[in-house]
Write an enzyme that holds these catalytic residues in place. Structure first.
Site, PDB file in Angstrom:
ATOM      1  N   ILE A 167      18.407  44.977  56.983  1.00  0.00           N
ATOM      2  CA  ILE A 167      18.229  45.232  58.546  1.00  0.00           C
ATOM      3  C   ILE A 167      18.842  46.450  59.063  1.00  0.00           C
ATOM      4  O   ILE A 167      19.679  47.049  58.197  1.00  0.00           O
ATOM      5  CB  ILE A 167      18.889  44.180  59.322  1.00  0.00           C
ATOM      6  CG1 ILE A 167      20.590  43.908  58.883  1.00  0.00           C
ATOM      7  CG2 ILE A 167      18.145  42.801  59.343  1.00  0.00           C
ATOM      8  CD1 ILE A 167      21.243  42.952  59.489  1.00  0.00           C
ATOM      9  N   SER A 168      18.573  47.076  59.985  1.00  0.00           N
ATOM     10  CA  SER A 168      19.167  48.587  60.540  1.00  0.00           C
ATOM     11  C   SER A 168      20.361  48.562  61.217  1.00  0.00           C
ATOM     12  O   SER A 168      21.321  49.510  61.455  1.00  0.00           O
ATOM     13  CB  SER A 168      17.899  49.253  61.317  1.00  0.00           C
ATOM     14  OG  SER A 168      17.715  48.243  62.379  1.00  0.00           O
ATOM     15  N   THR A 169      20.819  47.339  61.906  1.00  0.00           N
ATOM     16  CA  THR A 169      21.837  47.179  62.627  1.00  0.00           C
ATOM     17  C   THR A 169      22.681  45.885  62.507  1.00  0.00           C
ATOM     18  O   THR A 169      22.207  45.107  62.145  1.00  0.00           O
ATOM     19  CB  THR A 169      21.813  47.489  64.099  1.00  0.00           C
ATOM     20  OG1 THR A 169      20.907  46.263  64.726  1.00  0.00           O
ATOM     21  CG2 THR A 169      20.987  48.762  64.475  1.00  0.00           C
TER      22      THR A 169
ATOM     23  N   GLN B  46      21.495  42.901  64.313  1.00  0.00           N
ATOM     24  CA  GLN B  46      20.411  42.194  64.043  1.00  0.00           C
ATOM     25  C   GLN B  46      20.645  40.881  62.915  1.00  0.00           C
ATOM     26  O   GLN B  46      21.689  40.876  62.248  1.00  0.00           O
ATOM     27  CB  GLN B  46      19.371  42.900  63.202  1.00  0.00           C
ATOM     28  CG  GLN B  46      18.491  43.893  64.366  1.00  0.00           C
ATOM     29  CD  GLN B  46      17.631  44.778  63.436  1.00  0.00           C
ATOM     30  OE1 GLN B  46      17.889  45.311  62.445  1.00  0.00           O
ATOM     31  NE2 GLN B  46      16.518  44.998  64.075  1.00  0.00           N
TER      32      GLN B  46
ATOM     33  N   SER C 283      21.904  48.853  57.582  1.00  0.00           N
ATOM     34  CA  SER C 283      21.778  49.842  57.036  1.00  0.00           C
ATOM     35  C   SER C 283      20.667  50.717  57.502  1.00  0.00           C
ATOM     36  O   SER C 283      19.648  49.892  57.859  1.00  0.00           O
ATOM     37  CB  SER C 283      21.283  49.562  55.326  1.00  0.00           C
ATOM     38  OG  SER C 283      22.285  48.991  54.844  1.00  0.00           O
TER      39      SER C 283
END
Length: 209
Positions: A10-12, A15, A40
């Site tokens: 996941i980017s944040t 999430q 990430s």
């Protein structure tokens, strides 16, 4: 023992990986073989679990992800990644690619990735041609292509002046030498090829040129 190695990203941190985790577990991935990067961006240093999952892979294993974008790479890079896995005796499985489950270990999955390679390469070439066409149009129009300004030499100013004195249009000659008319006039006055017109960049006599 042949394993399914699952990876989720996941980017944040806001999430949630529950959906990806549930899909991977439902696909047969054991909890001990599930690697998750949280918060990430996809950059190498920000995805320690991704590289840990690759280290865990052995010949005969399958690397499983929920969707292709979880790898955080371009189409061409994903294809190269799949090829590298294949060279290690590992298959890549994407649970949702175009609405279906795709495994490179199957003939259909392999064919789909081959098609993606062709489409990805074609897209790359089209974008490259567009960029080159744009550069060519700007160059022919005498526009700045970016970067450091081009240095106009005294020799270029003198050669341009000779063409203009021979009857060539000033605007066209300036474009051919990659300069503006104002640049030519400044250079020509500095070299004494034109009379000083008190800062007027474009002499009236040039009107139709």
């Amino acid at each position: 023992m042949i394993k399914l190695i699952g990876y989720a990203r996941i980017s944040t941190r806001q999430q949630d990986t529950d959906v990806q985790r549930a899909e991977l577990l439902a696909a047969g991935v054991r909890r001990d073989d599930l690697y998750i990067d949280q918060g990430s961006s996809g950059a190498r240093a920000a995805c320690p679990q991704f590289y840990a999952s690759l280290t865990a892979l052995e010949p005969g294993d399958t690397f499983v992800i929920a969707t292709l974008d979880r790898l955080g790479q371009s189409t061409l890079n994903v294809l190269a990644f799949s090829k590298r896995l294949s060279g290690q005796g590992v298959e890549l499985r994407v649970l949702d690619l175009g609405g279906g489950d795709v495994d490179t270990g199957t003939p259909t999955g392999s064919m789909l990735f081959t098609t993606m390679a062709a489409l990805g390469q074609m897209e790359h070439e089209i974008k490259r041609e567009r960029v080159l066409d744009s550069i060519d149009r700007r160059r022919r129009a005498g526009k700045n292509l970016g970067g450091r300004p081009r240095r106009i030499t005294n020799r270029q100013i003198r050669n341009a002046n000779r063409l203009i004195e021979a009857g060539e249009p000033t605007a066209q000659v300036a474009r051919d030498f990659g300069m503006s008319r104002a640049t030519f006039y400044r250079g020509a006055r500095t070299l004494g090829l034109l009379p000083d017109q008190s800062g007027d960049e474009t002499p009236e006599s040039d009107g139709a040129s």
